[in-house]
Design a protein around this motif. Structure first.
Motif, PDB file in Angstrom:
ATOM      1  N   ASN A 152       0.812  -1.207   0.000  1.00 55.03           N
ATOM      2  CA  ASN A 152       0.000   0.000   0.000  1.00 55.03           C
ATOM      3  C   ASN A 152       0.848   1.260   0.000  1.00 55.03           C
ATOM      4  N   GLY A 153       0.316   2.274  -0.647  1.00 58.48           N
ATOM      5  CA  GLY A 153       0.868   3.616  -0.579  1.00 58.48           C
ATOM      6  C   GLY A 153      -0.267   4.603  -0.783  1.00 58.48           C
ATOM      7  N   MET A 154      -0.210   5.751  -0.124  1.00 58.73           N
ATOM      8  CA  MET A 154      -1.297   6.721  -0.290  1.00 58.73           C
ATOM      9  C   MET A 154      -0.888   8.108   0.178  1.00 58.73           C
ATOM     10  N   PHE A 155      -1.479   9.106  -0.499  1.00 59.48           N
ATOM     11  CA  PHE A 155      -1.434  10.488  -0.062  1.00 59.48           C
ATOM     12  C   PHE A 155      -2.756  10.805   0.634  1.00 59.48           C
ATOM     13  N   GLN A 156      -2.688  11.511   1.744  1.00 58.37           N
ATOM     14  CA  GLN A 156      -3.881  11.951   2.448  1.00 58.37           C
ATOM     15  C   GLN A 156      -3.831  13.463   2.632  1.00 58.37           C
TER      16      GLN A 156
END
Length: 235
Positions: free
Chosen positions: A222-226
């Protein structure tokens, strides 16, 4: 991903601009710390937060997917914060985070047939980040720390499926636990806060593949910008 990077850069510039102002009259400063009162400062309290998530996936087996797309979704939850100096505080959070990934792949379905075309996977997590917060400006802080996530739901191409590979229905299963590192910036005006962070998962999303899976998809993470807004209830 460029528009996300520009968005986060805009948050950082806005944060710096807001840090140059004194803020509303009567609002305590981040440096208003009284050690004799056990963390009596604006950096001690709790609140609610939520916002936009741009999720994707990482790892060596990412090459087995083509036309990778960003999975645009949301997150929401609560936070608590405890200041233990005029600059440093600790901030645990409890978040519901919907994330996932999109693209084209060659993964067999339950009948062993290769699935081509659009592939969309939704992963719902309960996340617990524990962040060290450093106020390098009065109204602007950097956040960094570990995060643990529990997978609660999986939806593949619009259909919910079990997380575990029960009865060998699928040629693979999902890891119910993820862990990783979160880092970002946050700006505050009175009780309100706005920020952005990136979260990198270190555990593999998929596990327990069978020989039916021709293209390895084990090593994807997983990878994500918030980007989020929050309101302090007690600070």
């Amino acid at each position: 991903m460029k528009h996300i990077a520009f968005l986060l850069a805009g948050c950082a510039l806005s944060a710096t601009a807001m840090a140059q102002t004194d803020g509303p009259i009567g609002v305590r400063s981040s440096s208003d710390y009284n050690s004799s009162n056990g963390g009596d400062s604006r950096n001690t309290g709790f609140g609610v937060k939520g916002g936009f998530t741009a999720a994707h996936f990482r790892g060596d087996d990412k090459k087995n997917y083509s036309n990778e797309g960003v999975y645009n979704t949301f997150h929401a939850g609560v936070y608590a914060q405890y200041g233990f100096s005029d600059k440093f505080s600790i901030q645990p959070e409890l978040l519901y985070s919907r994330q996932g990934f999109a693209g084209n792949n060659g993964v067999p379905n339950a009948q062993g047939q290769t699935v081509n075309g659009a592939y969309n996977t939704r992963l719902d997590y309960i996340q617990v980040p524990v962040l060290l917060v450093y106020n390098f400006l009065d109204n602007v802080s950097v956040h960094v720390g570990p995060q643990v996530s529990l997978l609660t739901k999986v939806v593949e191409n619009g259909k919910e499926r079990k997380i575990a590979n029960e009865g060998n229905t699928y040629p693979y299963a999902y890891n119910s636990l993820d862990y990783g590192l979160a880092a970002g910036l946050e700006a505050r005006v009175g009780p309100a806060r706005v920020g952005g962070r990136y979260v990198a998962g270190f555990n593999e999303i998929i596990k327990d593949q069978t020989s039916a899976v021709k293209n390895s998809i084990t090593n994807i993470k997983n990878g994500m910008f918030q980007v989020y807004v929050g309101i302090g209830i007690a600070n």
